[in-house]
Scaffold this motif. Structure first.
Motif, short mmCIF file in Angstrom:
data_model
loop_
_atom_site.label_atom_id
_atom_site.label_comp_id
_atom_site.label_asym_id
_atom_site.label_seq_id
_atom_site.Cartn_x
_atom_site.Cartn_y
_atom_site.Cartn_z
N VAL A 114 7.70 4.16 -4.48
CA VAL A 114 7.82 3.00 -3.58
C VAL A 114 6.60 2.91 -2.67
O VAL A 114 6.01 1.83 -2.50
N VAL A 115 6.20 4.03 -2.07
CA VAL A 115 5.02 4.02 -1.20
C VAL A 115 3.78 3.66 -2.00
O VAL A 115 2.92 2.89 -1.55
N ALA A 116 3.67 4.22 -3.22
CA ALA A 116 2.52 3.91 -4.07
C ALA A 116 2.46 2.42 -4.40
O ALA A 116 1.39 1.80 -4.36
N ALA A 117 3.63 1.83 -4.71
CA ALA A 117 3.67 0.40 -5.05
C ALA A 117 3.35 -0.46 -3.84
O ALA A 117 2.60 -1.44 -3.95
N VAL A 118 3.90 -0.10 -2.67
CA VAL A 118 3.64 -0.89 -1.46
C VAL A 118 2.15 -0.83 -1.11
O VAL A 118 1.53 -1.87 -0.84
N CYS A 119 1.58 0.36 -1.12
CA CYS A 119 0.14 0.49 -0.83
C CYS A 119 -0.69 -0.19 -1.91
O CYS A 119 -1.74 -0.77 -1.63
N GLY A 120 -0.18 -0.13 -3.17
CA GLY A 120 -0.88 -0.76 -4.28
C GLY A 120 -0.83 -2.27 -4.24
O GLY A 120 -1.53 -2.94 -5.02
N MET A 121 -0.01 -2.85 -3.37
CA MET A 121 0.01 -4.29 -3.17
C MET A 121 -0.67 -4.67 -1.86
O MET A 121 -1.34 -5.70 -1.78
N ALA A 122 -0.52 -3.83 -0.84
CA ALA A 122 -1.10 -4.14 0.47
C ALA A 122 -2.62 -4.05 0.45
O ALA A 122 -3.31 -4.93 0.99
N VAL A 123 -3.16 -3.02 -0.18
CA VAL A 123 -4.63 -2.83 -0.17
C VAL A 123 -5.33 -3.94 -0.95
O VAL A 123 -6.33 -4.50 -0.46
N PRO A 124 -4.88 -4.32 -2.17
CA PRO A 124 -5.54 -5.45 -2.85
C PRO A 124 -5.47 -6.75 -2.03
O PRO A 124 -6.44 -7.51 -2.01
N ALA A 125 -4.31 -6.99 -1.38
CA ALA A 125 -4.20 -8.19 -0.54
C ALA A 125 -5.20 -8.13 0.61
O ALA A 125 -5.83 -9.14 0.96
N LEU A 126 -5.38 -6.94 1.19
CA LEU A 126 -6.34 -6.76 2.28
C LEU A 126 -7.77 -6.95 1.78
O LEU A 126 -8.59 -7.61 2.44
N VAL A 127 -8.07 -6.40 0.61
CA VAL A 127 -9.41 -6.55 0.03
C VAL A 127 -9.71 -8.03 -0.20
O VAL A 127 -10.80 -8.53 0.16
N TYR A 128 -8.75 -8.75 -0.80
CA TYR A 128 -8.96 -10.18 -1.04
C TYR A 128 -9.19 -10.91 0.28
O TYR A 128 -10.11 -11.74 0.38
N THR A 129 -8.36 -10.64 1.27
CA THR A 129 -8.45 -11.34 2.55
C THR A 129 -9.80 -11.11 3.21
O THR A 129 -10.43 -12.05 3.72
N VAL A 130 -10.28 -9.86 3.20
CA VAL A 130 -11.57 -9.54 3.82
C VAL A 130 -12.70 -10.26 3.09
O VAL A 130 -13.59 -10.87 3.71
N VAL A 131 -12.69 -10.20 1.76
CA VAL A 131 -13.77 -10.82 0.96
C VAL A 131 -13.74 -12.34 1.13
O VAL A 131 -14.79 -12.98 1.34
N ALA A 132 -12.55 -12.95 1.03
CA ALA A 132 -12.45 -14.40 1.13
C ALA A 132 -12.82 -14.88 2.54
O ALA A 132 -13.52 -15.89 2.70
N ALA A 133 -12.35 -14.16 3.56
CA ALA A 133 -12.63 -14.56 4.94
C ALA A 133 -14.11 -14.43 5.26
O ALA A 133 -14.70 -15.30 5.92
N SER A 134 -14.73 -13.36 4.78
CA SER A 134 -16.15 -13.16 5.08
C SER A 134 -17.03 -14.19 4.39
O SER A 134 -18.13 -14.50 4.85
N GLY A 135 -16.53 -14.76 3.27
CA GLY A 135 -17.31 -15.77 2.55
C GLY A 135 -16.88 -17.19 2.85
O GLY A 135 -17.37 -18.12 2.22
N GLY A 136 -15.94 -17.36 3.77
CA GLY A 136 -15.46 -18.69 4.11
C GLY A 136 -14.58 -19.32 3.06
O GLY A 136 -14.47 -20.55 2.99
N GLY A 137 -13.93 -18.49 2.23
CA GLY A 137 -13.07 -19.03 1.17
C GLY A 137 -11.63 -19.19 1.61
O GLY A 137 -11.26 -18.86 2.75
N SER A 138 -10.80 -19.68 0.70
CA SER A 138 -9.38 -19.88 0.98
C SER A 138 -8.65 -18.55 0.98
O SER A 138 -8.85 -17.71 0.09
N LEU A 139 -7.75 -18.37 1.95
CA LEU A 139 -6.96 -17.15 2.02
C LEU A 139 -5.65 -17.28 1.24
O LEU A 139 -4.85 -16.33 1.20
#
Length: 465
Positions: A114-139
């Protein structure tokens, strides 16, 4: 006097024999389905990038269904909302079984996946958000790289021929089941349109009827299949994503065995429906969703546009870091010892394999960017590229330990007394040791007799002349 040390639990240890047998049957079907999924994805890409592409667009945009019931949908829409309901129905049964009879039934054992799955969903979402926000893209696409496609992952294992030990396969399957649960919640909460409360109310009544019929022991597919279709249609018209109906009905099935039962009702129905899901529903969804135009410029855009780059990095980097980091942290927190036959790089390889996010990622991509056909197509391409990179990376890591895995699998499958039960599960059984001693003595006696014959000290009794 020092206090006795508490016994530490073993992470990725040997599975109980019934769980191992169930896992083997389930993964066999998923592997075949995964190969069909790969073939459908390749066919879609070829179809969409040849002179026949106009026919491809015509087929998947062709509308069919009763408009009066709000079901005049395109073929692509039927595949995404209709056929995937079968896939999520099976996912609901898998989740129910894991909760009552599998790895998730005991809180201590459930913590790690459960912890592995939660972290395995939270970190990709965080990576996407950081990359999209830094480039001015849609969140709006933050959820696209959060999903794991177990069928695609197992197809990769089948193609590269890796003999992955059953404990690692069980961890991957449990991880994917929990992953599916959170993906379902994401779809229900974040991708629900305006609600039609009347249709939602009738859908709820239909699900209650479904549950009551199960509890009363009513049998017959001719009762449940029409009711399931009605529940699906009501859920679709309610504004909640229609696949939620499939999950809800799967969770209602009983997955515990009673005295005298070879299979629970849930296991029996899963056995019947899984081939339909893996062999038809998911490949057809891939056929009508994975067909994106691919060119040199389009591929370059995937690595320059913030939304698509966020998807690729989320799947390849975010998934690996999230699953591995969450697993390592949970093991440290629970003081669980890793199986001595395995190493942490093995966990990293499985974590990389979890970056293959094909089916549900494509679905979420359609829900998130369906309003923009151009961006939606580029996000699909990013899902394909990210899943491909994750597959190559995980395959490379697994191949480095392939010889070790083959030895472990051979040890798991060894059955020298030929009683149908692997010897490793009988090591503590005195009768097993007596059978093996008698077997070895018989072999030794036969070897001595043959040696005497070869030396000429005895002759075979050929009977009377």
């Amino acid at each position: 006097m020092a206090a006795p040390k508490t016994r530490r639990s073993v992470f990725l240890g040997r599975l109980p024999l019934p769980e191992r047998n169930y896992l083997a049957d389930a993964l066999r079907a998923e592997t075949v389905g995964g190969v069909l999924l790969l073939a459908a994805a390749v066919a879609a890409l070829i179809w969409a990038n040849t002179p026949l592409r106009e026919g491809y667009e015509s087929v998947r945009s062709f509308h069919i269904g009763p408009a009066a019931l709000g079901l005049d949908l395109s073929v692509q829409h039927w595949a995404a909302d209709g056929l995937l309901a079968v896939f999520f129905f099976v996912a609901g049964i898998e989740l129910k079984r894991e909760l009552v009879a599998g790895e998730l039934r005991e809180p201590k054992a459930a913590i790690l996946p459960v912890v592995a799955a939660v972290c395995g969903m939270a970190v990709p979402a965080l990576v996407y958000t950081v990359v999209a926000a830094s480039g001015g893209g849609s969140l709006g696409g933050w959820a696209v790289p959060t999903a794991t496609d177990i069928a695609f992952a197992l197809a990769v294992l089948a193609v590269i021929g890796t003999s992955l030990p059953s404990a690692l396969r069980a961890f991957l399957l449990t991880l994917a089941v929990v992953d599916d649960l959170f993906a379902i919640l994401i779809i229900a909460v974040f991708f629900t349109s305006k609600l039609n409360f009347a249709a939602l109310g009738f859908a709820f009544v239909g699900l209650v009827v479904f549950w009551l019929l199960l509890r009363k022991g009513v049998r017959g597919w001719y009762v449940y299949v029409p009711l399931a279709v009605v529940n699906w249609a009501l859920m679709y018209n309610s504004g909640v994503h229609a696949t939620i109906a499939g999950v809800a009905m799967g969770l209602m099935l009983r997955c515990t065995r009673r005295d005298g039962e070879q299979q629970s009702p849930g296991e029996h129905i899963e056995h019947l429906v899984r081939p339909l899901s893996a062999g038809l529903a998911v490949p057809l969804f891939a056929l009508f969703s994975a067909g994106v135009r691919v060119s040199g410029g389009a591929l370059a855009d995937v690595f320059t546009r913030p939304e698509t780059l966020g998807v690729v990095l989320g799947l390849v980097v975010g998934k690996a870091i999230g699953v591995f980091g969450g697993t390592w942290a949970a093991a440290r927190f629970t003081r669980a010892e890793l199986n001595p036959d395995l190493k942490w790089p093995d966990v990293l390889a499985v974590a990389s394999l979890a970056g293959i996010g094909f089916t549900v990622s494509l679905l979420i991509g359609e829900l998130a960017f369906g309003y923009d056909e151009g961006l939606g197509g580029e996000v699909k391409a990013a899902v394909l590229i990210g899943s491909l990179i994750a597959a190559v990376l995980s395959s490379t890591l697994l191949k480095l330990r392939d010889n070790k895995y083959k030895k472990l699998c051979a040890e798991e499958d060894r059955d020298e007394d030929e009683d149908g039960i692997p010897d490793i599960y009988e090591q503590d059984n005195p009768e097993f040791h007596l059978r093996m001693a008698a077997r070895y003595e018989a072999k030794a006696a036969e070897h001595r007799r043959l040696a005497e014959v070869a030396a000429g000290r005895t002759t075979r009794d050929d009977g009377p002349a």
